[in-house]
Design a protein around this motif. Structure first.
Motif, PDB file in Angstrom:
ATOM      1  N   VAL A  58      45.297   6.052 -15.387  1.00  0.00           N
ATOM      2  CA  VAL A  58      45.559   7.203 -16.260  1.00  0.00           C
ATOM      3  C   VAL A  58      44.714   8.391 -15.816  1.00  0.00           C
ATOM      4  O   VAL A  58      45.210   9.526 -15.753  1.00  0.00           O
ATOM      5  CB  VAL A  58      45.300   6.849 -17.741  1.00  0.00           C
ATOM      6  CG1 VAL A  58      45.346   8.090 -18.626  1.00  0.00           C
ATOM      7  CG2 VAL A  58      46.318   5.812 -18.225  1.00  0.00           C
ATOM      8  N   LEU A  59      43.469   8.147 -15.479  1.00  0.00           N
ATOM      9  CA  LEU A  59      42.580   9.236 -15.056  1.00  0.00           C
ATOM     10  C   LEU A  59      43.009   9.871 -13.735  1.00  0.00           C
ATOM     11  O   LEU A  59      42.603  10.985 -13.428  1.00  0.00           O
ATOM     12  CB  LEU A  59      41.136   8.734 -14.953  1.00  0.00           C
ATOM     13  CG  LEU A  59      40.445   8.444 -16.279  1.00  0.00           C
ATOM     14  CD1 LEU A  59      39.104   7.747 -16.049  1.00  0.00           C
ATOM     15  CD2 LEU A  59      40.264   9.721 -17.089  1.00  0.00           C
ATOM     16  N   ARG A  60      43.833   9.188 -12.971  1.00  0.00           N
ATOM     17  CA  ARG A  60      44.335   9.757 -11.709  1.00  0.00           C
ATOM     18  C   ARG A  60      45.470  10.757 -11.929  1.00  0.00           C
ATOM     19  O   ARG A  60      45.834  11.488 -11.024  1.00  0.00           O
ATOM     20  CB  ARG A  60      44.802   8.645 -10.772  1.00  0.00           C
ATOM     21  CG  ARG A  60      43.650   7.907 -10.116  1.00  0.00           C
ATOM     22  CD  ARG A  60      44.105   7.053  -8.953  1.00  0.00           C
ATOM     23  NE  ARG A  60      44.898   5.929  -9.367  1.00  0.00           N
ATOM     24  CZ  ARG A  60      44.424   4.731  -9.721  1.00  0.00           C
ATOM     25  NH1 ARG A  60      43.119   4.512  -9.724  1.00  0.00           N
ATOM     26  NH2 ARG A  60      45.229   3.762 -10.066  1.00  0.00           N
ATOM     27  N   LYS A  61      46.023  10.813 -13.129  1.00  0.00           N
ATOM     28  CA  LYS A  61      47.131  11.719 -13.427  1.00  0.00           C
ATOM     29  C   LYS A  61      46.632  13.152 -13.599  1.00  0.00           C
ATOM     30  O   LYS A  61      45.688  13.409 -14.341  1.00  0.00           O
ATOM     31  CB  LYS A  61      47.861  11.290 -14.712  1.00  0.00           C
ATOM     32  CG  LYS A  61      48.561   9.963 -14.615  1.00  0.00           C
ATOM     33  CD  LYS A  61      49.801  10.120 -13.803  1.00  0.00           C
ATOM     34  CE  LYS A  61      50.725   8.948 -13.967  1.00  0.00           C
ATOM     35  NZ  LYS A  61      51.924   9.119 -13.174  1.00  0.00           N
ATOM     36  N   ARG A  62      47.289  14.073 -12.931  1.00  0.00           N
ATOM     37  CA  ARG A  62      46.884  15.486 -12.979  1.00  0.00           C
ATOM     38  C   ARG A  62      46.950  16.035 -14.402  1.00  0.00           C
ATOM     39  O   ARG A  62      46.088  16.805 -14.823  1.00  0.00           O
ATOM     40  CB  ARG A  62      47.775  16.306 -12.049  1.00  0.00           C
ATOM     41  CG  ARG A  62      47.456  17.797 -12.025  1.00  0.00           C
ATOM     42  CD  ARG A  62      46.021  18.113 -11.612  1.00  0.00           C
ATOM     43  NE  ARG A  62      45.747  17.695 -10.271  1.00  0.00           N
ATOM     44  CZ  ARG A  62      45.617  18.489  -9.229  1.00  0.00           C
ATOM     45  NH1 ARG A  62      45.723  19.787  -9.385  1.00  0.00           N
ATOM     46  NH2 ARG A  62      45.348  17.994  -8.043  1.00  0.00           N
ATOM     47  N   GLU A  63      47.986  15.672 -15.175  1.00  0.00           N
ATOM     48  CA  GLU A  63      48.105  16.159 -16.555  1.00  0.00           C
ATOM     49  C   GLU A  63      46.899  15.741 -17.391  1.00  0.00           C
ATOM     50  O   GLU A  63      46.428  16.494 -18.241  1.00  0.00           O
ATOM     51  CB  GLU A  63      49.368  15.612 -17.236  1.00  0.00           C
ATOM     52  CG  GLU A  63      50.664  15.941 -16.552  1.00  0.00           C
ATOM     53  CD  GLU A  63      51.157  14.842 -15.610  1.00  0.00           C
ATOM     54  OE1 GLU A  63      52.371  14.621 -15.548  1.00  0.00           O
ATOM     55  OE2 GLU A  63      50.333  14.207 -14.911  1.00  0.00           O
ATOM     56  N   VAL A  64      46.418  14.544 -17.144  1.00  0.00           N
ATOM     57  CA  VAL A  64      45.253  14.029 -17.866  1.00  0.00           C
ATOM     58  C   VAL A  64      44.006  14.809 -17.461  1.00  0.00           C
ATOM     59  O   VAL A  64      43.214  15.231 -18.307  1.00  0.00           O
ATOM     60  CB  VAL A  64      45.081  12.518 -17.615  1.00  0.00           C
ATOM     61  CG1 VAL A  64      43.798  11.992 -18.242  1.00  0.00           C
ATOM     62  CG2 VAL A  64      46.302  11.754 -18.136  1.00  0.00           C
ATOM     63  N   GLN A  65      43.843  15.016 -16.175  1.00  0.00           N
ATOM     64  CA  GLN A  65      42.692  15.778 -15.686  1.00  0.00           C
ATOM     65  C   GLN A  65      42.680  17.182 -16.272  1.00  0.00           C
ATOM     66  O   GLN A  65      41.625  17.674 -16.693  1.00  0.00           O
ATOM     67  CB  GLN A  65      42.728  15.841 -14.155  1.00  0.00           C
ATOM     68  CG  GLN A  65      42.592  14.489 -13.499  1.00  0.00           C
ATOM     69  CD  GLN A  65      43.122  14.474 -12.069  1.00  0.00           C
ATOM     70  OE1 GLN A  65      43.280  15.508 -11.441  1.00  0.00           O
ATOM     71  NE2 GLN A  65      43.401  13.290 -11.566  1.00  0.00           N
ATOM     72  N   ASN A  66      43.840  17.815 -16.317  1.00  0.00           N
ATOM     73  CA  ASN A  66      43.917  19.163 -16.889  1.00  0.00           C
ATOM     74  C   ASN A  66      43.518  19.168 -18.365  1.00  0.00           C
ATOM     75  O   ASN A  66      42.822  20.075 -18.829  1.00  0.00           O
ATOM     76  CB  ASN A  66      45.319  19.739 -16.714  1.00  0.00           C
ATOM     77  CG  ASN A  66      45.628  20.076 -15.268  1.00  0.00           C
ATOM     78  OD1 ASN A  66      44.732  20.236 -14.444  1.00  0.00           O
ATOM     79  ND2 ASN A  66      46.908  20.173 -14.952  1.00  0.00           N
TER      80      ASN A  66
END
Length: 168
Positions: free
Chosen positions: A57-65
């Motif tokens: 999940v933490l690898r997802k760009r939306e999550v990082q944003n």
């Protein structure tokens, strides 16, 4: 070599992970929430397996944003750098302010509606690290982070559930 071994972190992911850690949250804390959510369905779920799903999940760009945006707002509120009335709203985590939950739903929507129901449940229960993040006596502002952490856990639990449904 698996995809996980080939993974190279972007600047966004490195920064998001660093900010989460600096705010007192470990990946294992989030994984404990995944175990909490999945206990009725996967009673033998190991923390290590939950960590794998949190990492994904933490690898997802939306999550990082979402992490970058929410934590920055929390930090600005701590430093009293927001204009009123937003400063007071975020600083006190006003109950009718829903932007923190809106950002969290952007995370859970990556993995479907099961994540949304899990997020709602864990947001009300506030187990584990969420209880600490929701404690206003620490002097820290976690208006966004508590919802983001709950959403990451709910998304990871949803990811786990989706994968289990295809293999069982």
């Amino acid at each position: 070599m698996s995809l996980e071994e080939k993974h190279v972190m972007s600047m966004s992911e490195k920064t998001a992970r660093r900010l989460i850690a600096e705010r007192g949250v470990k990946v294992e804390d989030i994984a404990e929430l995944v175990v909490y959510l999945q206990q009725p369905y996967h009673p033998n779920l190991l923390l290590e397996e939950a960590v794998v799903h949190v990492e994904a999940v933490l690898r997802k760009r939306e999550v990082q944003n979402a992490v970058l945006t929410g934590i920055q707002l929390d930090m600005l509120a701590e430093k009293k750098m927001l204009q009123e009335p937003l400063q007071s709203i975020i600083e006190t985590d006003e109950s009718l302010y829903g932007i923190d939950e809106t950002i969290a739903t952007a995370i859970v929507n990556v993995y479907g509606t099961i994540g949304l129901t899990s997020y709602g449940y864990i947001d009300k229960q506030k187990p584990g690290i969420l209880q600490f993040l929701n404690d206003k006596s620490t002097g820290q502002v976690h208006t966004f982070l508590d919802d983001i952490v709950g959403a990451i856990a709910a998304a990871a639990a949803s990811r786990l559930a989706h994968r289990a449904a295809h293999t069982e």
